[in-house]
Design a protein around this motif. Sequence first.
Motif, PDB file in Angstrom:
ATOM      1  N   THR A   1      45.912   4.633  42.791  1.00  0.00           N
ATOM      2  CA  THR A   1      44.535   4.435  42.124  1.00  0.00           C
ATOM      3  C   THR A   1      44.605   3.914  40.683  1.00  0.00           C
ATOM      4  O   THR A   1      45.749   4.278  39.844  1.00  0.00           O
ATOM      5  CB  THR A   1      43.920   5.817  42.047  1.00  0.00           C
ATOM      6  OG1 THR A   1      43.808   6.413  43.375  1.00  0.00           O
ATOM      7  CG2 THR A   1      42.641   5.822  41.513  1.00  0.00           C
ATOM      8  N   TRP A   2      43.823   3.017  40.306  1.00  0.00           N
ATOM      9  CA  TRP A   2      43.795   2.369  39.177  1.00  0.00           C
ATOM     10  C   TRP A   2      42.477   2.085  38.569  1.00  0.00           C
ATOM     11  O   TRP A   2      41.474   1.910  39.352  1.00  0.00           O
ATOM     12  CB  TRP A   2      44.731   1.051  39.068  1.00  0.00           C
ATOM     13  CG  TRP A   2      44.005   0.082  39.947  1.00  0.00           C
ATOM     14  CD1 TRP A   2      43.371  -1.068  39.262  1.00  0.00           C
ATOM     15  CD2 TRP A   2      44.436  -0.033  41.419  1.00  0.00           C
ATOM     16  NE1 TRP A   2      43.227  -1.908  40.535  1.00  0.00           N
ATOM     17  CE2 TRP A   2      43.777  -1.477  41.386  1.00  0.00           C
ATOM     18  CE3 TRP A   2      44.870   0.642  42.386  1.00  0.00           C
ATOM     19  CZ2 TRP A   2      43.439  -1.841  42.917  1.00  0.00           C
ATOM     20  CZ3 TRP A   2      44.886   0.033  43.555  1.00  0.00           C
ATOM     21  CH2 TRP A   2      44.237  -1.219  43.763  1.00  0.00           C
ATOM     22  N   SER A   3      42.434   2.133  37.202  1.00  0.00           N
ATOM     23  CA  SER A   3      41.087   1.834  36.651  1.00  0.00           C
ATOM     24  C   SER A   3      40.887   0.472  36.257  1.00  0.00           C
ATOM     25  O   SER A   3      41.805  -0.359  35.920  1.00  0.00           O
ATOM     26  CB  SER A   3      40.868   2.688  35.506  1.00  0.00           C
ATOM     27  OG  SER A   3      42.140   2.374  34.619  1.00  0.00           O
ATOM     28  N   LEU A   4      39.543  -0.141  36.244  1.00  0.00           N
ATOM     29  CA  LEU A   4      39.363  -1.559  35.461  1.00  0.00           C
ATOM     30  C   LEU A   4      38.214  -1.232  34.344  1.00  0.00           C
ATOM     31  O   LEU A   4      37.871   0.098  34.241  1.00  0.00           O
ATOM     32  CB  LEU A   4      38.641  -2.091  36.635  1.00  0.00           C
ATOM     33  CG  LEU A   4      39.125  -2.587  37.875  1.00  0.00           C
ATOM     34  CD1 LEU A   4      38.249  -3.337  38.953  1.00  0.00           C
ATOM     35  CD2 LEU A   4      40.487  -3.239  37.745  1.00  0.00           C
ATOM     36  N   ARG A   5      38.226  -2.034  33.497  1.00  0.00           N
ATOM     37  CA  ARG A   5      37.578  -2.004  32.368  1.00  0.00           C
ATOM     38  C   ARG A   5      36.721  -3.381  32.217  1.00  0.00           C
ATOM     39  O   ARG A   5      36.754  -4.227  32.781  1.00  0.00           O
ATOM     40  CB  ARG A   5      38.330  -2.001  31.157  1.00  0.00           C
ATOM     41  CG  ARG A   5      39.353  -0.500  31.114  1.00  0.00           C
ATOM     42  CD  ARG A   5      39.870  -0.293  29.617  1.00  0.00           C
ATOM     43  NE  ARG A   5      41.155   0.411  29.786  1.00  0.00           N
ATOM     44  CZ  ARG A   5      41.980   1.016  28.913  1.00  0.00           C
ATOM     45  NH1 ARG A   5      41.627   0.831  27.510  1.00  0.00           N
ATOM     46  NH2 ARG A   5      43.151   1.716  29.117  1.00  0.00           N
ATOM     47  N   VAL A   6      35.644  -2.933  31.367  1.00  0.00           N
ATOM     48  CA  VAL A   6      34.818  -4.027  30.943  1.00  0.00           C
ATOM     49  C   VAL A   6      35.212  -5.188  30.520  1.00  0.00           C
ATOM     50  O   VAL A   6      35.010  -6.408  30.667  1.00  0.00           O
ATOM     51  CB  VAL A   6      33.634  -3.569  29.950  1.00  0.00           C
ATOM     52  CG1 VAL A   6      32.591  -4.777  29.728  1.00  0.00           C
ATOM     53  CG2 VAL A   6      32.729  -2.380  30.833  1.00  0.00           C
ATOM     54  N   ASN A   7      36.187  -5.067  29.423  1.00  0.00           N
ATOM     55  CA  ASN A   7      36.991  -5.965  28.819  1.00  0.00           C
ATOM     56  C   ASN A   7      38.228  -6.502  29.698  1.00  0.00           C
ATOM     57  O   ASN A   7      39.011  -5.241  30.059  1.00  0.00           O
ATOM     58  CB  ASN A   7      37.531  -5.474  27.348  1.00  0.00           C
ATOM     59  CG  ASN A   7      38.287  -4.291  27.432  1.00  0.00           C
ATOM     60  OD1 ASN A   7      37.806  -3.357  27.889  1.00  0.00           O
ATOM     61  ND2 ASN A   7      39.441  -4.237  26.829  1.00  0.00           N
ATOM     62  N   PRO A   8      38.610  -7.489  30.008  1.00  0.00           N
ATOM     63  CA  PRO A   8      39.963  -7.636  31.064  1.00  0.00           C
ATOM     64  C   PRO A   8      40.850  -7.711  30.406  1.00  0.00           C
ATOM     65  O   PRO A   8      41.011  -7.780  28.837  1.00  0.00           O
ATOM     66  CB  PRO A   8      39.400  -9.200  31.503  1.00  0.00           C
ATOM     67  CG  PRO A   8      38.736 -10.006  30.176  1.00  0.00           C
ATOM     68  CD  PRO A   8      37.808  -8.665  29.604  1.00  0.00           C
ATOM     69  N   SER A   9      42.062  -7.647  30.880  1.00  0.00           N
ATOM     70  CA  SER A   9      43.492  -7.528  30.175  1.00  0.00           C
ATOM     71  C   SER A   9      44.260  -8.190  31.077  1.00  0.00           C
ATOM     72  O   SER A   9      44.384  -7.946  32.566  1.00  0.00           O
ATOM     73  CB  SER A   9      43.964  -6.139  30.005  1.00  0.00           C
ATOM     74  OG  SER A   9      45.199  -6.112  29.495  1.00  0.00           O
ATOM     75  N   SER A  10      45.400  -8.756  30.736  1.00  0.00           N
ATOM     76  CA  SER A  10      46.465  -9.544  31.269  1.00  0.00           C
ATOM     77  C   SER A  10      47.426  -8.409  32.057  1.00  0.00           C
ATOM     78  O   SER A  10      47.558  -7.256  31.622  1.00  0.00           O
ATOM     79  CB  SER A  10      47.510 -10.295  30.570  1.00  0.00           C
ATOM     80  OG  SER A  10      47.107 -11.144  29.872  1.00  0.00           O
ATOM     81  N   GLY A  11      47.503  -8.556  33.467  1.00  0.00           N
ATOM     82  CA  GLY A  11      48.090  -7.354  34.343  1.00  0.00           C
ATOM     83  C   GLY A  11      47.425  -6.238  34.269  1.00  0.00           C
ATOM     84  O   GLY A  11      47.915  -5.207  34.657  1.00  0.00           O
ATOM     85  N   ASN A  12      46.049  -6.183  33.888  1.00  0.00           N
ATOM     86  CA  ASN A  12      45.380  -4.771  33.608  1.00  0.00           C
ATOM     87  C   ASN A  12      46.249  -3.790  33.011  1.00  0.00           C
ATOM     88  O   ASN A  12      46.026  -2.488  33.308  1.00  0.00           O
ATOM     89  CB  ASN A  12      45.002  -4.265  35.186  1.00  0.00           C
ATOM     90  CG  ASN A  12      43.758  -3.356  35.212  1.00  0.00           C
ATOM     91  OD1 ASN A  12      42.769  -3.349  34.372  1.00  0.00           O
ATOM     92  ND2 ASN A  12      43.847  -2.358  36.056  1.00  0.00           N
ATOM     93  N   LEU A  13      46.766  -4.204  31.821  1.00  0.00           N
ATOM     94  CA  LEU A  13      47.719  -3.347  31.184  1.00  0.00           C
ATOM     95  C   LEU A  13      46.960  -2.503  29.791  1.00  0.00           C
ATOM     96  O   LEU A  13      47.440  -1.607  29.417  1.00  0.00           O
ATOM     97  CB  LEU A  13      49.053  -3.850  31.010  1.00  0.00           C
ATOM     98  CG  LEU A  13      49.796  -4.279  31.994  1.00  0.00           C
ATOM     99  CD1 LEU A  13      50.946  -5.220  31.746  1.00  0.00           C
ATOM    100  CD2 LEU A  13      50.370  -3.126  32.703  1.00  0.00           C
ATOM    101  N   HIS A  14      46.142  -3.308  29.543  1.00  0.00           N
ATOM    102  CA  HIS A  14      45.290  -2.990  28.515  1.00  0.00           C
ATOM    103  C   HIS A  14      46.003  -2.454  27.102  1.00  0.00           C
ATOM    104  O   HIS A  14      45.980  -1.287  26.821  1.00  0.00           O
ATOM    105  CB  HIS A  14      44.233  -1.868  28.925  1.00  0.00           C
ATOM    106  CG  HIS A  14      43.273  -2.467  29.914  1.00  0.00           C
ATOM    107  ND1 HIS A  14      42.163  -3.181  29.328  1.00  0.00           N
ATOM    108  CD2 HIS A  14      43.145  -2.352  31.209  1.00  0.00           C
ATOM    109  CE1 HIS A  14      41.659  -3.469  30.298  1.00  0.00           C
ATOM    110  NE2 HIS A  14      41.992  -3.108  31.384  1.00  0.00           N
ATOM    111  N   PRO A  15      46.626  -3.510  26.442  1.00  0.00           N
ATOM    112  CA  PRO A  15      47.332  -3.190  25.217  1.00  0.00           C
ATOM    113  C   PRO A  15      46.303  -2.912  24.006  1.00  0.00           C
ATOM    114  O   PRO A  15      46.606  -2.370  22.891  1.00  0.00           O
ATOM    115  CB  PRO A  15      48.017  -4.469  24.811  1.00  0.00           C
ATOM    116  CG  PRO A  15      47.264  -5.397  25.388  1.00  0.00           C
ATOM    117  CD  PRO A  15      46.833  -4.839  26.554  1.00  0.00           C
TER     118      PRO A  15
END
Length: 603
Positions: A131-145
Motif C-alpha cells: 500500500t502506498w500513497s500518491l500526492r498532488v505534486n509528483p516526485s521521482s520514484g514517488n519518494l517525496h523529498p
Amino acid sequence: MSFSSSSSPSPSITNPKEDKTPNPDTQKLSQVIKYHNQTKHNFTNYARGPRGLDWANQPNPFRRYISAPLLSLQHFPTDNQTASSAADSAPLYHSIFNSLPSPKPISKSSISQLFYDSLALSAWKTTGFSTWSLRVNPSSGNLHPTEAYLIAPPIESLSSSSFVAHYAPKEHALELRATIPSDFFPKFFPRDSFLIGISSIFWREAWKYGERAFRYCNHDVGHAIAAIAVAAAGLGWDVKLLDGLGHKELERLMGLEIYQSFQVPDGPIKGKIPDIEFEHSDCLLLVFPKGATDFDVNYKELSSALMEFKNLDWKGKPNLLSKEHVCWDIIYRTAEAVKKPLTLGERFLIDPFQGSGVCSDGSYKGFTVREIVRKRRSAVDMDGVTKIDRETFYQILLHCVPSGSGTGESQKRQLALPFRVLSWDAEVHAALFVHRVTGLPKGLYFLVRNEDHFHELKKATRAGFKWEKPEGCPDDLPLYELARGDCQQIAKQLSCHQDIASDGCFSLGMVAHFEPTLRDKGVWMYPRLFWETGVLGQVLYLEAHAVGISATGIGCFFDDPVHEVLGLRGLNFQSLYHFTVGGPVLDKRIMSLPAYPGPDIDA
C-alpha cells in the motif's frame, strides 16, 4: 537520423591561474561541474548508486514534528458537480492561463484549499500486500523529498498569532512550529499575503538513486513550486520567489537551524547516520492577491529581522525516517557549494500577468483546476497507439513558453502562469521527439523558450538541422523542425532503453543554457535550472491530463548521447530532464483508495 553509441567525456573546469588561494566562486563552480559530470548516465555505465534497494531502511515519506500542536485543515470535493457551495468550486483549468479569478481572502478554508490542491495526498494505491500513497505534486520514484512550511499572519480558526507551521500531507494538517512577532508581516509584506517555504531531504531520494538524487530533489522542488502556483491561481493569488534571501535566512525562517550537526564524510559511507535526514532549505514563495504590484521587499531589513528567529520557541522534534543510511558525500558537497547568499541589491519585481496563447481551446475537456491537479498521475506505460492532433500539440506547447502571448516581444521573460513565479529569464528549452501527432511529420523538433539563445543554439547544434517553423505553427510559438524521421528507437535508447519514451505521442529532453548561466548569474543557479525543468514538467503533466491523456517525467537518460544526437559539445547546453506524453496503460491489478481518510500505516 542516427548516432554512435560512444561519447566523449565533457570537459572539466580548471582554474587557468594556478594560485595557491583559488577564488571561492571558481572552487564552487568546479564542484558543481564535477558533480554534474560524475552523475551522468552513459551507455557503458550508470551514475553511482545502490546496487539493490534496502527495503528495511526505505525512508518514511512523512516527516512529522513530534509534540508540535496539530492544526487540522479542511477537505474539499474533487469536482464542481459535488461542491457544496460556490466557495468550494474551482475555475476551469484552461481559464487560469488567460486571467485569474477574483482573489479569495486568507482564511482557514482558502489555506486548506491551497494545500489540498498542491501538496496533499491525491490517493492511496494497493495491490497484494503493498500500500502506498500518491500526492498532488509528483516526485521521482514517488519518494517525496520535498517538505513545505506555511509562514502566515494570524488566521481565524488556525492561529491567533503570526506563525510558522510545517505541512503534514498524510493528515492534511499544519504542525505549529513557532509563533512569530506580530509586526513581521505588516512591516515587510503587502496585506493579505503569506509565505510558503520549501525544503528537501536528500536521503529520501538517495536511498534509491544514489549520487544522481540531488538532481531529482531539485526536479521535485520545481514541480512543487508549479503545483503551488497553479493552486494559488485558482484562488486568485499570484506567487513569486523571494530570491534575494540567502540559504541562511530561509533556514532561520523555517526553523531548520536545528539540523546543524551533519558533517560530510570523505567518501560514501553506510551506517546509522540520523543527521543525514536533515532538511536543506531551498526557496521561499510569497503568495499575494493578484494585481498587487505596488510594493517592494527590503531584503536587508528582512534579513536582520530573521536573525531574531533563532530565539523563537520552536516546537517539535523531527521523527526518524530510517534506521540505517548511506551517505553519498558528493551530494552534500554540491549542496553546500550552491547555497545562495543574501543579495542585498536584488529588486523584487512583479510583472503584470500575461495570458498564454490560444490556438485550440476545444482541446480541453472542461475540467476544473481541482479535477486536473488532483487526478494527475504518472503513467507507468504508454499504449503506443494514442494520437493527438497537431492543434492540440501546439496548444500544449503554447502553455510551455514563458512570456505568454500578445506582448509582441520574443519569448524570454517569465510572465505567464506558472513560470512567472521564477525570478530569472527562461534558461530551459525542449528538444522534442514527435511520434504520433496527426498532421505533423515524425521527427526531431526544438522549442526555443528564450529566443535570445536562438542563434547560439543554431550554431551549437548539427549543421544539417533545418530550423524551420512547421506547418500551421502559431506565429508566437517558437517551435522549429530540425529533422524528419522515425525517432522512436532513438528516444527509447536515450531514455535508458525505456519503452515509455517511444510509445507516447511525443517525448522530449529539456536542454538548459548551462555553464554560461552558472558563470554569469552564479553557481547557485545550478539547482534553479532543475527547478525550471520541474516547473515546465508540471505544466506538461497538467496539460496532458487536461486534453485527456497522461504524462511521465523521466529522470533516467544517457546525458552525453543526448547531446551527441543534437550535436552539442562542451557544457554550454546540457540536458537535465526528460518527459513523455501519451495514452496511458492502466494496471488493473492496482486498486485506488481515497486520499482521506487513508490507510493508517505509512507508505
